[in-house]
Design an enzyme around this catalytic site. Structure first.
Site, PDB file in Angstrom:
ATOM      1  N   ASP A 165      23.375  26.118 -22.802  1.00  0.00           N
ATOM      2  CA  ASP A 165      24.312  26.689 -23.943  1.00  0.00           C
ATOM      3  C   ASP A 165      23.406  26.477 -25.240  1.00  0.00           C
ATOM      4  O   ASP A 165      24.057  26.875 -26.239  1.00  0.00           O
ATOM      5  CB  ASP A 165      25.680  26.011 -24.108  1.00  0.00           C
ATOM      6  CG  ASP A 165      25.431  24.486 -24.192  1.00  0.00           C
ATOM      7  OD1 ASP A 165      24.727  23.998 -24.431  1.00  0.00           O
ATOM      8  OD2 ASP A 165      26.613  23.865 -24.583  1.00  0.00           O
ATOM      9  N   SER A 166      22.258  25.637 -24.925  1.00  0.00           N
ATOM     10  CA  SER A 166      21.460  25.676 -26.246  1.00  0.00           C
ATOM     11  C   SER A 166      20.847  27.077 -26.819  1.00  0.00           C
ATOM     12  O   SER A 166      20.239  27.283 -27.757  1.00  0.00           O
ATOM     13  CB  SER A 166      20.135  25.041 -26.099  1.00  0.00           C
ATOM     14  OG  SER A 166      19.572  25.281 -24.870  1.00  0.00           O
ATOM     15  N   ASP A 183      24.761  26.312 -17.635  1.00  0.00           N
ATOM     16  CA  ASP A 183      25.437  25.285 -18.471  1.00  0.00           C
ATOM     17  C   ASP A 183      26.924  25.765 -18.886  1.00  0.00           C
ATOM     18  O   ASP A 183      27.115  26.919 -19.218  1.00  0.00           O
ATOM     19  CB  ASP A 183      24.764  25.127 -19.661  1.00  0.00           C
ATOM     20  CG  ASP A 183      24.767  23.750 -20.320  1.00  0.00           C
ATOM     21  OD1 ASP A 183      25.408  22.725 -19.859  1.00  0.00           O
ATOM     22  OD2 ASP A 183      23.949  23.548 -21.229  1.00  0.00           O
ATOM     23  N   LYS A 198      26.235  22.690 -15.182  1.00  0.00           N
ATOM     24  CA  LYS A 198      26.114  21.477 -15.754  1.00  0.00           C
ATOM     25  C   LYS A 198      27.202  21.244 -16.798  1.00  0.00           C
ATOM     26  O   LYS A 198      27.516  22.331 -17.351  1.00  0.00           O
ATOM     27  CB  LYS A 198      24.767  21.296 -16.640  1.00  0.00           C
ATOM     28  CG  LYS A 198      24.612  20.182 -17.313  1.00  0.00           C
ATOM     29  CD  LYS A 198      23.227  19.983 -17.940  1.00  0.00           C
ATOM     30  CE  LYS A 198      22.912  20.703 -19.156  1.00  0.00           C
ATOM     31  NZ  LYS A 198      23.871  20.273 -20.178  1.00  0.00           N
ATOM     32  N   GLU A 215      29.262  18.460 -19.872  1.00  0.00           N
ATOM     33  CA  GLU A 215      29.176  17.298 -20.599  1.00  0.00           C
ATOM     34  C   GLU A 215      30.282  16.459 -20.432  1.00  0.00           C
ATOM     35  O   GLU A 215      31.232  16.724 -20.626  1.00  0.00           O
ATOM     36  CB  GLU A 215      28.729  17.640 -22.093  1.00  0.00           C
ATOM     37  CG  GLU A 215      27.643  18.663 -22.272  1.00  0.00           C
ATOM     38  CD  GLU A 215      27.348  19.148 -23.856  1.00  0.00           C
ATOM     39  OE1 GLU A 215      28.075  18.388 -24.717  1.00  0.00           O
ATOM     40  OE2 GLU A 215      26.507  19.864 -24.091  1.00  0.00           O
ATOM     41  N   GLU A 249      20.698  12.322 -22.281  1.00  0.00           N
ATOM     42  CA  GLU A 249      20.167  12.617 -23.661  1.00  0.00           C
ATOM     43  C   GLU A 249      20.292  11.767 -24.669  1.00  0.00           C
ATOM     44  O   GLU A 249      21.488  11.291 -24.903  1.00  0.00           O
ATOM     45  CB  GLU A 249      20.568  14.201 -23.865  1.00  0.00           C
ATOM     46  CG  GLU A 249      20.399  14.799 -25.217  1.00  0.00           C
ATOM     47  CD  GLU A 249      20.812  16.253 -25.639  1.00  0.00           C
ATOM     48  OE1 GLU A 249      21.284  16.813 -24.614  1.00  0.00           O
ATOM     49  OE2 GLU A 249      20.309  16.729 -26.698  1.00  0.00           O
TER      50      GLU A 249
HETATM   51  O1  KIV Z   1      21.541  23.470 -23.226  1.00  0.00           O
HETATM   52  C1  KIV Z   1      20.570  22.702 -23.127  1.00  0.00           C
HETATM   53  O2  KIV Z   1      19.428  23.345 -23.483  1.00  0.00           O
HETATM   54  C2  KIV Z   1      20.657  21.389 -22.454  1.00  0.00           C
HETATM   55  C3  KIV Z   1      19.604  20.568 -22.450  1.00  0.00           C
HETATM   56  C4  KIV Z   1      18.992  20.119 -23.622  1.00  0.00           C
HETATM   57  C5  KIV Z   1      19.815  19.580 -21.520  1.00  0.00           C
HETATM   58  O3  KIV Z   1      21.840  20.962 -22.437  1.00  0.00           O
END
Ligand code: KIV
Length: 293
Positions: A52-53, A91, A120, A122, A189
Site C-alpha cells: 500500500d506504499s 497488502d 499482508k 498490519e 518494521e
Molecule cells: O507497503 C509496503 O511497501 C510495506 C513494506 C514497506 C513492508 O508494507
C-alpha cells in the site's frame, strides 16, 4: 556468475521460503506496483509485495491511509499479469480488514483470485480473529509489526517502535501470537535491531526486516527507494544503489533537447512512403472550397 536467478527457477512457494529460512538463506522482498517494476524485480527477489506504499510512492498521497481496495486491485492485476515466479504478496489497505470479517474475506479472497499468493496486514493481538479467519479460508497471511504505517496517527508519526521495555515486550509477544495464529512470515518494521534479533531467534517462521537491523531472516525495501526514484526525506534504513531519478531525468532531457534541435527522429527512426504512394500524395490538391467567404 550471474546475480540473478535463472529464468527457469521454480516458483517461490511458502514452504520453499520456510525451507530456505531453516537452511539459513536470507530472504529478499521488494515492492512492485506495475508490470515494469514487477519485471525488474522478479528475476532478483524471492517475494514481490504489492504494497500500500503505492499510495505515497506513486499516487502522491502523504501516507497510506487513502489507498483503497480498488487501487490495490488495479496495481495487483498489473503485477500479476507478468506471472512472477517470486511469491506475490498483496497488502491489505486501510479499512479493507477493519470493518467486518465478511468484508475482509471478500477483499483478501479477491486478491488471491487476482493472482496473489498471500496477503499482508498490519497489527498485533487485536488482529488475531481476522488472521485466523483468513487462514481458515486458505488465505496465507504475512503479519506486520512495529512501525505500522496505517497507525501513523495513533503512533504520532512514523516513529521507531519498541524502544521502551513494555513496548518491546508487547511486540515480542505479538510476534508469537501471530505465529501461533498461523502467519507464515512477519514483516518487522522500524524497531531496534536487538528486539528484531530476539524475535527472529525465538520464532520458527521467517521475519522480514525493514529498519529492523541485520538479524532478521530477510529484508524488504521499497523498489523505488533502492533505485533512487523517490524524492524528499529518506529514512536512515534506506540504502539507495543508483540515483535513478537524476539519471532517468538526464536521459529524458537529452531526448527533449534532440527534439528541439530537430535531430530526433533520424531517418532510421522514420517510416518511408513507397514511391507510388508518394507520387499520389504529392499530386493531390485540396478540393476547392464550396463555402463563400
Ligand atoms: O507497503 C509496503 O511497501 C510495506 C513494506 C514497506 C513492508 O508494507
Amino acid at each position: 556468475m550471474s546475480h540473478f536467478s535463472s529464468s527457469d527457477a521454480p516458483a517461490v512457494t511458502i514452504p520453499l521460503l520456510q525451507q530456505w529460512t531453516r537452511e539459513g538463506r536470507r530472504l529478499v522482498m521488494t515492492t512492485a506496483y506495475d508490470a515494469v517494476t514487477a519485471r525488474l524485480a522478479d528475476p532478483v527477489v524471492d517475494m514481490i509485495l504489492v504494497g500500500d506504499s503505492v499510495g505515497n510512492v506513486c499516487l502522491g498521497f502523504d501516507n497510506t491511509l487513502s489507498v483503497s481496495m480498488a487501487m490495490m486491485n488495479h496495481h495487483l492485476e498489473a503485477v500479476a499479469r507478468t506471472r512472477p515466479r517470486a511469491l506475490l504478496v498483496a497488502d491489505m489497505p486501510y479499512l479493507s480488514y477493519h470493518l467486518s470479517l465478511e468484508d475482509t474475506l471478500r477483499n483478501a479472497g479477491g486478491f488471491l483470485q487476482r493472482g496473489a499468493g498471500a496477503v499482508k496486514l498490519e497489527g498485533g493481538a487485536k488482529r488475531l480473529p481476522t488472521i485466523r479467519a483468513l487462514i481458515d479460508c486458505e488465505i496465507p497471511v504475512m503479519g506486520h509489526l512495529g512501525l505500522t504505517p496505517q497507525s501513523v496517527h495513533a503512533m504520532g508519526g512514523f516513529k521507531v517502535q519498541g524502544r521502551a521495555a513494555d513496548d518491546a515486550l508487547r511486540i515480542l509477544e505479538d510476534a508469537h501470537r501471530l505465529q501461533e495464529a498461523g502467519c507464515f512470515a512477519l514483516v518487522l518494521e522500524g524497531i531496534p535491531a536487538e528486539l528484531a534479533a530476539r524475535i527472529t531467534q525465538s520464532l520458527s517462521i521467517p521475519t522480514i526486516g525493514i529498519g529492523a537491523g541485520p538479524h532478521c531472516s530477510g529484508q524488504v525495501l521499497v523498489l523505488h527507494d533502492v533505485l533512487g526514484l523517490t524524492q524528499g526525506h529518506r529514512p536512515k534504513f534506506v540504502r539507495t544503489y543508483i540515483d535513478g531519478f537524476d539519471l532517468l531525468q538526464q536521459a529524458l532531457s537529452h531526448w527533449a533537447e534532440d527534439v528541439r534541435r530537430g535531430v530526433f527522429p533520424s531517418a532510421a527512426e522514420t517510416y518511408a512512403l513507397p514511391a507510388e504512394a508518394q507520387a499520389a500524395v504529392s499530386a493531390w490538391a485540396p478540393p476547392l472550397s464550396t463555402t463563400s467567404v
